[in-house]
Write a protein that holds these residues in place. Structure first.
Motif: not given
Ligand code: MN
Length: 245
Positions: A23, A36, A191-192, A230-231
């Motif tokens: 990200d 991202d 989205d993380g 996720d990040n």
């Molecule tokens: Mn992501």
């Protein structure tokens, strides 16, 4: 001359599982960006950084809503061209979500654009509204009425994008405008964040934590408590009356 001010605070975090953070975030006076990246082995970082930097240069050369849209196109071309000239970077891509303070026909506005599934939310009077629109398989299914938001949250294909920067020569960014009101709080995120937290959980943090930097950090911490798979990137923008002193 702007009659309001924007107080930004952003955090990006590798999360609990991923080996690297792909990200990228940027906060300038008038432009705020979350990207991202994807591709692994350094490609995602390269794509999200290049797209963000290209967007900034493009917007600064034409600081309007149309200029921001044109800059998204330039960012897309920049990622494609870099991958074409560096075999190690082939296959890289990135989402982008941006908010820009613009004035059009004398009206002060916040321009919101996105490509992919990084998001922009608006918290106003205690309720959370999404200003961006995901380019993803599940978002298409929700819009078609085939699945609910709740089903999208756990859908096996929730990570599949229908658009990203660096993939096709032409992108069709989503664009919207918001008229800023003192007391508004915007959230840009990758989205993380929203794949770990419900809209209710996000609203709970944004309404209970006053300081924007603390709110951005609290969201990241909560997402990590809920898996952090996720990040995670969050940027809070607080809109306030301009303090003329
Ligand atoms: Mn992501």
């Amino acid at each position: 001359m702007r009659t309001y001010e924007i107080n930004p605070a952003g955090v990006t975090d590798i999360g609990n599982v991923r080996p690297t953070n792909e990200d990228h975030l940027l906060a300038t006076g008038d432009l705020f960006v979350v990207a991202d990246g994807m591709g692994g082995q350094g490609r995602g970082e390269a794509a999200s950084r290049l797209a963000t930097e290209t967007l900034q240069v493009g917007f600064e050369s034409d600081p309007t809503g149309d200029g921001l849209l044109a800059a998204v196109g330039r960012a897309n071309s920049a990622v494609i061209n870099r991958a074409d000239t560096d075999p190690e970077l082939q296959g890289m891509g990135t989402t982008i979500a941006a908010v820009a303070a613009v004035v059009e026909q004398g009206q002060q506005k916040l321009a919101v654009v996105n490509v992919g599934d990084s998001r922009v939310y608006l918290l106003r009077a205690g309720s959370l509204e999404r200003l961006s629109s995901d380019h993803s398989v599940v978002a298409d299914l929700v819009r078609a009425g085939e699945i609910s938001e709740a089903e999208a949250f756990s859908h096996p294909e929730r990570h599949r994008l229908t658009q990203a920067l660096g993939v096709e020569p032409v992108v069709e960014p989503f664009v919207a405008y918001s008229i800023p009101v003192a007391g508004d709080r915007l959230l840009l995120c990758s989205d993380g964040l929203f794949n770990e937290l419900t809209a209710e959980q996000i609203t709970g943090v944004l309404t209970s934590v006053g300081d924007p930097a603390e709110a951005a950090s609290a969201l990241v911490s909560l997402a990590k408590d809920h898996g952090g798979s996720d990040n995670i990137t969050t940027m809070v923008l607080d809109i306030a009356e301009l303090d003329i002193g």
